[in-house]
Design an enzyme around this catalytic site. Sequence first.
Site, PDB file in Angstrom:
ATOM      1  N   GLU A 188       0.721  -1.072  -0.034  1.00  0.00           N
ATOM      2  CA  GLU A 188      -0.544   0.503  -0.521  1.00  0.00           C
ATOM      3  C   GLU A 188       0.627   1.483   0.333  1.00  0.00           C
ATOM      4  OE1 GLU A 188      -2.915   0.027  -0.411  1.00  0.00           O
ATOM      5  OE2 GLU A 188      -3.246  -2.114   0.430  1.00  0.00           O
ATOM      6  N   LEU A 189       1.372   1.950  -1.304  1.00  0.00           N
ATOM      7  CA  LEU A 189       2.012   2.988  -1.295  1.00  0.00           C
ATOM      8  C   LEU A 189       1.671   4.293  -1.152  1.00  0.00           C
ATOM      9  CD1 LEU A 189       4.363   0.819  -3.215  1.00  0.00           C
ATOM     10  CD2 LEU A 189       4.520   0.785  -1.045  1.00  0.00           C
ATOM     11  N   CYS A 239      -2.225   9.264   2.867  1.00  0.00           N
ATOM     12  CA  CYS A 239      -2.864   8.633   1.557  1.00  0.00           C
ATOM     13  C   CYS A 239      -3.522   8.909  -0.026  1.00  0.00           C
ATOM     14  CB  CYS A 239      -1.970   7.298   1.625  1.00  0.00           C
ATOM     15  SG  CYS A 239      -3.278   6.437   2.499  1.00  0.00           S
TER      16      CYS A 239
HETATM   17  P1  NAP Z   1       8.113   5.060   4.242  1.00  0.00           P
HETATM   18  O1  NAP Z   1       9.533   5.930   4.889  1.00  0.00           O
HETATM   19  O2  NAP Z   1       8.309   4.778   2.975  1.00  0.00           O
HETATM   20  O3  NAP Z   1       8.449   4.666   6.350  1.00  0.00           O
HETATM   21  C1  NAP Z   1       7.885   3.580   5.938  1.00  0.00           C
HETATM   22  C2  NAP Z   1       7.965   2.564   7.162  1.00  0.00           C
HETATM   23  O4  NAP Z   1       8.748   1.822   6.613  1.00  0.00           O
HETATM   24  C3  NAP Z   1       8.649   2.568   7.772  1.00  0.00           C
HETATM   25  O5  NAP Z   1       8.675   1.858   9.572  1.00  0.00           O
HETATM   26  C4  NAP Z   1      10.189   2.843   8.037  1.00  0.00           C
HETATM   27  O6  NAP Z   1      11.085   2.285   9.313  1.00  0.00           O
HETATM   28  C5  NAP Z   1      10.217   1.471   7.039  1.00  0.00           C
HETATM   29  N1  NAP Z   1      11.368   1.795   6.314  1.00  0.00           N
HETATM   30  C6  NAP Z   1      11.747   2.872   5.914  1.00  0.00           C
HETATM   31  N2  NAP Z   1      13.260   2.260   4.995  1.00  0.00           N
HETATM   32  C7  NAP Z   1      13.112   1.343   5.133  1.00  0.00           C
HETATM   33  C8  NAP Z   1      13.844   0.442   4.201  1.00  0.00           C
HETATM   34  N3  NAP Z   1      14.339   1.078   3.137  1.00  0.00           N
HETATM   35  N4  NAP Z   1      13.431  -0.463   4.137  1.00  0.00           N
HETATM   36  C9  NAP Z   1      12.682  -1.017   4.740  1.00  0.00           C
HETATM   37  N5  NAP Z   1      11.657  -0.602   5.397  1.00  0.00           N
HETATM   38  C10 NAP Z   1      12.046   0.822   5.700  1.00  0.00           C
HETATM   39  O7  NAP Z   1       7.329   6.195   4.480  1.00  0.00           O
HETATM   40  P2  NAP Z   1       6.008   7.249   5.767  1.00  0.00           P
HETATM   41  O8  NAP Z   1       6.944   8.821   5.851  1.00  0.00           O
HETATM   42  O9  NAP Z   1       6.463   6.441   6.654  1.00  0.00           O
HETATM   43  O10 NAP Z   1       4.430   7.038   5.791  1.00  0.00           O
HETATM   44  C11 NAP Z   1       4.230   7.922   4.446  1.00  0.00           C
HETATM   45  C12 NAP Z   1       4.006   7.277   3.395  1.00  0.00           C
HETATM   46  O11 NAP Z   1       3.491   6.543   3.654  1.00  0.00           O
HETATM   47  C13 NAP Z   1       3.332   8.014   2.168  1.00  0.00           C
HETATM   48  O12 NAP Z   1       3.959   7.757   0.741  1.00  0.00           O
HETATM   49  C14 NAP Z   1       1.962   7.619   1.806  1.00  0.00           C
HETATM   50  O13 NAP Z   1       1.108   7.914   1.223  1.00  0.00           O
HETATM   51  C15 NAP Z   1       2.138   6.205   2.384  1.00  0.00           C
HETATM   52  N6  NAP Z   1       1.452   5.974   2.844  1.00  0.00           N
HETATM   53  C16 NAP Z   1       0.404   4.940   2.235  1.00  0.00           C
HETATM   54  C17 NAP Z   1      -0.832   4.377   2.602  1.00  0.00           C
HETATM   55  C18 NAP Z   1      -1.691   3.014   1.554  1.00  0.00           C
HETATM   56  O14 NAP Z   1      -2.831   2.744   2.633  1.00  0.00           O
HETATM   57  N7  NAP Z   1      -1.277   3.228   0.658  1.00  0.00           N
HETATM   58  C19 NAP Z   1      -1.400   4.207   4.344  1.00  0.00           C
HETATM   59  C20 NAP Z   1      -0.722   4.992   4.474  1.00  0.00           C
HETATM   60  C21 NAP Z   1       0.569   5.704   4.266  1.00  0.00           C
HETATM   61  P3  NAP Z   1      11.523   3.042   9.536  1.00  0.00           P
HETATM   62  O15 NAP Z   1      10.943   4.009  10.755  1.00  0.00           O
HETATM   63  O16 NAP Z   1      12.248   2.432  10.851  1.00  0.00           O
HETATM   64  O17 NAP Z   1      12.691   3.893   9.161  1.00  0.00           O
END
Ligand code: NAP
Length: 480
Positions: A250-251, A284
Site C-alpha cells: 500500500e504505497l 495517502c
Molecule cells: P516510509 O518512509 O516509506 O516508511 C514506512 C515504513 O518503512 C517505516 O516503518 C520505516 O521504518 C520503513 N522503512 C523506511 N525505509 C526502509 C527501508 N529501506 N527498508 C525497509 N523499511 C523501511 O513512509 P512514511 O513516511 O512512514 O509514510 C508516508 C508514506 O506512506 C506516504 O507515501 C503515504 O502515501 C504512504 N501511505 C500509504 C498508505 C496506503 O494505504 N496506500 C497508507 C498510509 C501511508 P523506520 O521507521 O525504521 O525508518
Amino acid sequence: MTLFREQAYIGGEWIDPGPDSHAAIDNPATGETIGHVPQLDADRMDRAIEAAVVRFADWRDTAVAERADRLLAWYRQMLDNREALARLMTAEQGKPIDEARGEVDYAASFLRWFAEEARRTTGATIPPEDPSVSIGTLREPVGVAAVITPWNFPLAMITRKAAAALAAGCTTLVNPARQTPFCALALAVLAEQAGLDRGEFNVVTGSGRQFAERVCADDRVRALSFTGSTEVGRSLLRQAADTVKCTSMELGGNAPFIVCDDVEIDAAVDGAIAAKFQTSGQDCVAANRIYVHRRLYDKFVDRFTTRMNAMTVGNGLDEDTAIGPLINTDAVDKARSLVADAAERGARVLGRDQGDAPGPNYFMPTVVADFTPAMRVSSEESFAPVAPITAFDDDDAVIAAANDTIYGLAAYVYTHRDARIRKFLRGLEYGMVGINTMDITGPHVPFGGVKQSGLGREGAHIGIEEYLETKYYCIGGLDG
Ligand code: NAP
C-alpha cells in the site's frame, strides 16, 4: 492496566532494550520525549522470526472459531480502551484527538471484520472431467507474515494487515514506524489480554531497514506486507524477490479531487476541506490536486480559503484543534519547498502567515491557487496541509491531467450527472473513486491502489486473500 510499554513484544514476552540500544520518541506537538523503545539488533530480530515460526505450527491448526474469538476479544479490548489509545496516538503522532478516536474505531473494526471473515475462507469443488476422481481446492495460510507500517495511521495500518493475517492462520511480525511505536506496543498489551500471547502477534521495534533485511533473507517468512512510500516499496519488492515472498504493497498517492460545474459548491468545499486536511494532510488518500470547473473556480477558491483560515492549528490534545503538527521538521521543510517552488512558477499562495505557526513542527494550511503541471505540487505527494487548486474546462482534459501521475490510489469527483459519473469512473486510473463523497474507507471496502500506488487490497472480503494460498487436490482411485 497501562497501555504504555517501553519494551518490544516477542513470543508473548516483553523484551527490554540492551544497553545503549533504545530510541527516544518525541511528541511532535511539544518536542517532549514521551519514552524510549528498544532498537532490536539483528540477532533479536532473528529470535522474533523464530518465535513466529514456532507458533505458526500450532496457530494454523487452531480451530477457526477460536482464532475468531481471540480477534473479537482484542476488538473489545480496543474499544474498552478507546480514550487511552486515542490520547497515546495524539501524543506520539500529533493528530487531533477526535480524529485519533476515529482511528481507534477504524482500527478496531478490522479485528471484528476479519474475525467474521475467518470462517469464510472456503475452498471449492471442481467438476472433474473424469468421474472417477475428486478435485477441489483448500485454502491454507501462507505462513509467517512480516508487516511494516507507517506513522500516519499508527493503529489502523497494523490491524488492517495483522487481523487479516491472523484470521487466515498466519502469525505476524510487526515493525512499526520509528516515530509511532507506542501505539503498536499498546496494541500488543491488548493482544496479550485477548489471548494472542504466544507469538501470534509480535511487535519488533527497531530499524525498518534492518527488519526488512532479516525477514527478506529468511525463507520461513512467507509474506511481506508494507504500507509506506512508493520509494521504500520498490526497494522492498526487490529484496522480497530473493526468497519469492507473497507481497502486498500500500504505497503513495497523489489524489485528484475534481469538482464539476453541476454541483452545489458548498458540498464540494466541505468534501475538499475534509479530503485535504484530515490527519493534518498526512494521508495517502488526501486530496493532493484539486481541479475545479472554471465556472465555479473563483468562488470555490474563495470559500475554500475562508474555511481553511478558520481552522484551528495547534496541539492535537486540545479538543478544538483541527490541524495538528506535522510528524517532524523535515515534513515542514518539504511543505515549504513545495509552496516556494509553486510561487516561483507563478502560483498564488493564499492563507495565513507561516510566522503564526505554534511551533517548529507546524505548517499553517496553505492554498496554492492556479497550480500547473510544471510545479512540484502537481507530481509530488505533499503530505502536509497544502492545497493546490486549479481550473479546468473540459472533462476529458481533466481526466487526462488526473491520470498524469505514477500514482493511482484514490480519486474524488463531484458531479450529479449520470453520464459524467460513468465517464469519470471508467476514465480514472485509480484503485478507489469517491463520487460526491470523500468518506470512502471502512473494513468492508477493498482498499488499495493501481500503478505505483501498490499491489493487492486490504479490507473487504478479498483482504484475507493476501494471506492465503490455494492448494489444489485431485483424488483418484475412487471407483474401486
Ligand atoms: P516510509 O518512509 O516509506 O516508511 C514506512 C515504513 O518503512 C517505516 O516503518 C520505516 O521504518 C520503513 N522503512 C523506511 N525505509 C526502509 C527501508 N529501506 N527498508 C525497509 N523499511 C523501511 O513512509 P512514511 O513516511 O512512514 O509514510 C508516508 C508514506 O506512506 C506516504 O507515501 C503515504 O502515501 C504512504 N501511505 C500509504 C498508505 C496506503 O494505504 N496506500 C497508507 C498510509 C501511508 P523506520 O521507521 O525504521 O525508518
